[in-house]
Motif scaffolding. Sequence first.
Motif, PDB file in Angstrom:
ATOM      1  N   GLY A 225       2.686 -18.534  -6.969  1.00 53.23           N
ATOM      2  CA  GLY A 225       3.807 -19.000  -7.783  1.00 53.23           C
ATOM      3  C   GLY A 225       3.954 -18.334  -9.136  1.00 53.23           C
ATOM      4  O   GLY A 225       4.985 -18.523  -9.799  1.00 53.23           O
ATOM      5  N   ASP A 226       2.944 -17.550  -9.564  1.00 57.42           N
ATOM      6  CA  ASP A 226       3.023 -16.904 -10.899  1.00 57.42           C
ATOM      7  C   ASP A 226       2.066 -15.706 -10.896  1.00 57.42           C
ATOM      8  O   ASP A 226       1.228 -15.561 -11.782  1.00 57.42           O
ATOM      9  N   LEU A 227       2.208 -14.856  -9.874  1.00 58.86           N
ATOM     10  CA  LEU A 227       1.184 -13.840  -9.595  1.00 58.86           C
ATOM     11  C   LEU A 227       1.392 -12.564 -10.426  1.00 58.86           C
ATOM     12  O   LEU A 227       1.598 -11.481  -9.897  1.00 58.86           O
ATOM     13  N   HIS A 228       1.314 -12.721 -11.733  1.00 55.44           N
ATOM     14  CA  HIS A 228       1.411 -11.548 -12.612  1.00 55.44           C
ATOM     15  C   HIS A 228       0.004 -11.099 -13.009  1.00 55.44           C
ATOM     16  O   HIS A 228      -0.989 -11.755 -12.660  1.00 55.44           O
ATOM     17  N   SER A 229      -0.102  -9.995 -13.737  1.00 52.54           N
ATOM     18  CA  SER A 229      -1.427  -9.410 -13.942  1.00 52.54           C
ATOM     19  C   SER A 229      -2.304 -10.227 -14.890  1.00 52.54           C
ATOM     20  O   SER A 229      -3.507 -10.005 -14.946  1.00 52.54           O
ATOM     21  N   SER A 230      -1.730 -11.222 -15.615  1.00 56.43           N
ATOM     22  CA  SER A 230      -2.594 -12.135 -16.390  1.00 56.43           C
ATOM     23  C   SER A 230      -3.126 -13.259 -15.510  1.00 56.43           C
ATOM     24  O   SER A 230      -3.915 -14.079 -15.977  1.00 56.43           O
ATOM     25  N   SER A 231      -2.678 -13.340 -14.274  1.00 59.99           N
ATOM     26  CA  SER A 231      -3.218 -14.332 -13.330  1.00 59.99           C
ATOM     27  C   SER A 231      -4.235 -13.691 -12.397  1.00 59.99           C
ATOM     28  O   SER A 231      -4.576 -14.258 -11.355  1.00 59.99           O
ATOM     29  N   LEU A 232      -4.687 -12.488 -12.757  1.00 54.66           N
ATOM     30  CA  LEU A 232      -5.620 -11.753 -11.901  1.00 54.66           C
ATOM     31  C   LEU A 232      -6.786 -11.230 -12.733  1.00 54.66           C
ATOM     32  O   LEU A 232      -6.577 -10.675 -13.822  1.00 54.66           O
ATOM     33  N   TYR A 254      -6.174 -16.377 -10.154  1.00 54.45           N
ATOM     34  CA  TYR A 254      -6.382 -17.714 -10.728  1.00 54.45           C
ATOM     35  C   TYR A 254      -5.051 -18.209 -11.305  1.00 54.45           C
ATOM     36  O   TYR A 254      -4.024 -17.570 -11.145  1.00 54.45           O
ATOM     37  N   ASP A 255      -5.084 -19.383 -11.946  1.00 48.71           N
ATOM     38  CA  ASP A 255      -3.864 -19.988 -12.517  1.00 48.71           C
ATOM     39  C   ASP A 255      -2.832 -20.299 -11.436  1.00 48.71           C
ATOM     40  O   ASP A 255      -1.763 -19.682 -11.362  1.00 48.71           O
ATOM     41  N   PHE A 256      -3.143 -21.282 -10.655  1.00 50.68           N
ATOM     42  CA  PHE A 256      -2.294 -21.627  -9.502  1.00 50.68           C
ATOM     43  C   PHE A 256      -1.296 -22.749  -9.811  1.00 50.68           C
ATOM     44  O   PHE A 256      -0.711 -23.311  -8.901  1.00 50.68           O
ATOM     45  N   GLU A 257      -1.101 -23.085 -11.088  1.00 51.14           N
ATOM     46  CA  GLU A 257      -0.335 -24.319 -11.360  1.00 51.14           C
ATOM     47  C   GLU A 257       1.146 -24.216 -10.976  1.00 51.14           C
ATOM     48  O   GLU A 257       1.828 -25.227 -10.867  1.00 51.14           O
ATOM     49  N   PHE A 258       1.646 -22.983 -10.780  1.00 48.87           N
ATOM     50  CA  PHE A 258       3.049 -22.848 -10.367  1.00 48.87           C
ATOM     51  C   PHE A 258       3.209 -22.837  -8.842  1.00 48.87           C
ATOM     52  O   PHE A 258       4.290 -22.574  -8.334  1.00 48.87           O
TER      53      PHE A 258
HETATM   54 MG    MG Z   1      -0.568 -18.687 -16.112  1.00 50.29          MG
END
Ligand code: MG
Length: 423
Positions: A225-232, A254-258
């Motif tokens: 839901g928000d798979l940008h490079s700050s979520s990796l 990580y950061d799966f809240e979306f």
């Molecule tokens: Mg995030």
Amino acid sequence: MTELLNNETVVDYIAQHPEFAEHIDVATAKAKEIGDGNLNLVFLVKDADGRGLVVKQTLPYVRSDHSWKVTEDSIFAEARGLEAADKYTNGLSPKFYGLDRDRRLVVIEDLSDWAQWREALDEGSVNPGAARDVGRFVARLAYGTSYFSREPQDVQKAAAESINPELEQITEDLIFEEPYYEHEHNGWEPGATDLVLALRDEELRTQVAKLKYEFLTNGEALLHGDLHSSSLFVRSEKNPLADDDTESPRIKAYDFEFGFYGPVAFDLGILWGNFLLAQARELALLADGPETIGVREGKDFARFDWLISLYEEAWDGFETEFRRLVGEHKADKIFTDAFVDGWIARTLRFAAGYAGAEGIRRTIGWAHLPDLETLDPDRKVWASRVVLTASRALLERFEEVGSAADVRRIVEESIPTSQRSQA
Ligand code: MG
Ligand code: SR1
């Protein structure tokens, strides 16, 4: 409102919860709030021996704007995403230690010896193989949570449990609406105003509408839901998915809240849109002036050539892994090979469109990113113009995309010079 933790109380909290305390020595543990996202507090808790864990607690407001209230229930999407990724993606996400529903927090593996991929990219890193693993991550999550591997009732129940309307609304507004109208959230470099105003065009809005409608209506798999490079995160290590024993960059998402049940293309497109930002940054850093963007003479374009190859690398990781999984087992025998081919082709087209939407919103919308923000003012304008031109082209042409190489070509053709990638 849930009581928020701080650097002191989080250690006491861990000490009172044996299922979390078992991962560290609480007697010597110290905590530091390290969150840089908009919606959560993130505490790194480490003991004297270097063992650690991470506590992520939902904020009831946007970190940089406390008047913007946000549901604390996104922690349930976070927990669902972590659990599903743990189950289906073979180590491509942090270990999940548990959810505390009342305190609106999750506890996960400490990955502080990994690098956030955006930070690494902005510092000039080259990570061959990382994009392929992200593609594999998307394929495994998509396959594992969708009708391709599971019974319809099972998928429908999971989809119903995964609704995340408040965070979906943020995406709807920030990605699919505000950048194409006048809105107080918008902001951009004055040197890009001509390109921004040109986006407010009925034909382009119609293209965005197609992407938004797909986002709203195609609940086919659980997304990040928000798979940008700050979520990796990225790190070099032995890759259990590789055929040999050599070390290669690995990723963890990580950061799966979306997360919610949506179109698989959305995760791939967000990723690609962030590759475009990294490419524009590199082009701006290599140039001496706006007229030399993309001019290769006397410059080392090796890193740009790697960056521009990432669309294909990520897609190849996705397609190869998805075809492998579907080839091993399909939950529905009427999903013929031709149907699978068509689904993959459709996913590719929409991913190209979502990449354009992500590029635009990160350049002129509410949520800008360090890729462009840390450039000097002139270079920020040059990079913004590259992203906006390429993103617009992707929005206009996504329906004609037939390969990841087409995505790369559309981006390259948008670079304002005849001197393009020779990779
Ligand atoms: Mg995030
Ligand atoms: C209010 S949240 C703004 C953005 O940050 C997150 O990482 C998502 O990308 C969201 O659109």
